[in-house]
Design a protein around this motif. Structure first.
Motif, mmCIF file in Angstrom:
data_model
loop_
_atom_site.group_PDB
_atom_site.id
_atom_site.type_symbol
_atom_site.label_atom_id
_atom_site.label_comp_id
_atom_site.label_asym_id
_atom_site.label_seq_id
_atom_site.Cartn_x
_atom_site.Cartn_y
_atom_site.Cartn_z
ATOM 1 N N ARG A 46 -5.856 8.544 3.116
ATOM 2 C CA ARG A 46 -7.219 8.789 2.623
ATOM 3 C C ARG A 46 -8.245 7.998 3.435
ATOM 4 N NH1 ARG A 46 -4.620 8.756 -2.530
ATOM 5 N NH2 ARG A 46 -5.316 6.620 -2.988
ATOM 6 N N SER A 56 0.854 -1.190 0.000
ATOM 7 C CA SER A 56 0.000 0.000 0.000
ATOM 8 C C SER A 56 0.891 1.242 0.000
ATOM 9 C CB SER A 56 -0.897 0.025 1.241
ATOM 10 O OG SER A 56 -1.733 -1.112 1.285
ATOM 11 N N THR A 57 0.320 2.392 -0.313
ATOM 12 C CA THR A 57 1.062 3.644 -0.238
ATOM 13 C C THR A 57 0.614 4.421 0.995
ATOM 14 O OG1 THR A 57 -0.529 4.990 -1.482
ATOM 15 C CG2 THR A 57 1.112 3.734 -2.761
ATOM 16 N N GLU A 81 -0.249 7.419 1.096
ATOM 17 C CA GLU A 81 -1.380 8.264 0.702
ATOM 18 C C GLU A 81 -2.694 7.491 0.734
ATOM 19 O OE1 GLU A 81 2.345 9.934 -0.301
ATOM 20 O OE2 GLU A 81 1.524 7.991 -0.970
ATOM 21 N N GLU A 82 -2.650 6.203 0.379
ATOM 22 C CA GLU A 82 -3.866 5.386 0.451
ATOM 23 C C GLU A 82 -4.323 5.229 1.898
ATOM 24 O OE1 GLU A 82 -3.348 2.499 -3.462
ATOM 25 O OE2 GLU A 82 -2.225 2.038 -1.627
#
Length: 263
Positions: free
Chosen positions: A237, A230-231, A233-234
């Motif tokens: 969010r 995963s990142t 940023e994900e």
């Protein structure tokens, strides 16, 4: 989609890099005023414009200092994101390299101080304001609380305790309007995985294998359905979503690419 966070205030622990930095950026983009506490102020965090409070959140004084300065700056707290974690890489590496017979008490104590007691202490200091504003606590946990092979043993156990703490907050302070939610990432593309001096790299050196080989081997062993990390940023969010006004409380949200296979 309007998350109805604009004009509200947030405290984020461990906002200098990785997931915490992504959370700071995301909340600022949603129009929130953000204070973050960590031991260091990175250039990336400085660029965000968030107020940084230099604190060691593995200590009781660090927790109260962060909340006191946040209240002075913000006037009140609508959202608390307990994200701080990992800390000194050598300490975390012990939990990955040693079994419970060899892992000393000092390692367990340090890990719990940073990953469990920091969340307890910062939340406890912030709760009067959170009750006043009917605010939200988001605890950043780990899929490792469910999949013990996904990280160091002491880290995973501390995160399992954090999951339980979320439910305690939700139960005890729900009648006062406070929500508490857990967000549990699996492997995330942060310095833990990618830095040449990060956790995976240090374990690789101990085992005498190249960093990239061990990283690929570990990811394959976790078998994420998406086949990737995963990142930050994900994850950020998702945290912003659960922080938005709703009737969600006491729940855990996994963002692990499908590492955890069972309900």
């Amino acid at each position: 989609m309007d998350l109805h966070l604009s004009g509200k205030t947030a405290v984020v622990t461990g906002g200098s890099k990785g997931i915490g930095l992504a959370v700071v950026r995301t909340l600022l983009a949603e129009g929130m005023r953000v204070v973050t506490g960590s031991r260091s102020l990175t250039p990336e965090l400085k660029e965000t414009g968030a107020l940084h409070v230099p604190v060691d959140l593995s200590t009781a004084d660090g927790a109260t200092t962060l909340v006191d300065q946040a209240l002075a700056e913000l006037g009140g707290i609508d959202l608390l994101v307990n994200n701080v974690g990992v800390g000194d890489t050598d300490d975390v590496a012990q939990g990955a390299l040693l079994n419970v017979l060899d892992l000393p008490d000092s390692a367990w104590e340090h890990t719990f101080a940073l990953h469990f007691y920091s969340a307890l202490r910062v939340s406890r200091a912030a709760l009067p304001s959170l009750v006043e504003r009917r605010g939200t606590i988001v605890n950043v946990s780990s899929a490792g609380a469910r999949v013990v092979s996904a990280g160091p043993a002491d880290y995973n156990v501390s995160k399992a305790a954090l999951n339980a703490l979320t439910k305690v907050f939700a139960e005890q302070f729900g009648p006062s309007g406070v929500r508490a939610v857990t967000v549990s990432p699996g492997p995330v593309r942060t310095g833990v995985w990618t830095d040449p001096d990060g956790l995976i790299a240090r374990i690789a050196r101990e085992q005498g294998v190249p960093h990239e080989v061990l990283a690929e081997r570990l990811l394959s062993s976790l078998s994420p359905s998406t086949g990737r990390l995963s990142t930050p940023e994900e994850v950020a969010r998702l945290i912003a979503f659960v922080a938005s006004p709703s009737n969600i409380t006491g729940s855990e949200y996994l963002i692990d690419g499908g590492v955890v296979k069972s309900a």
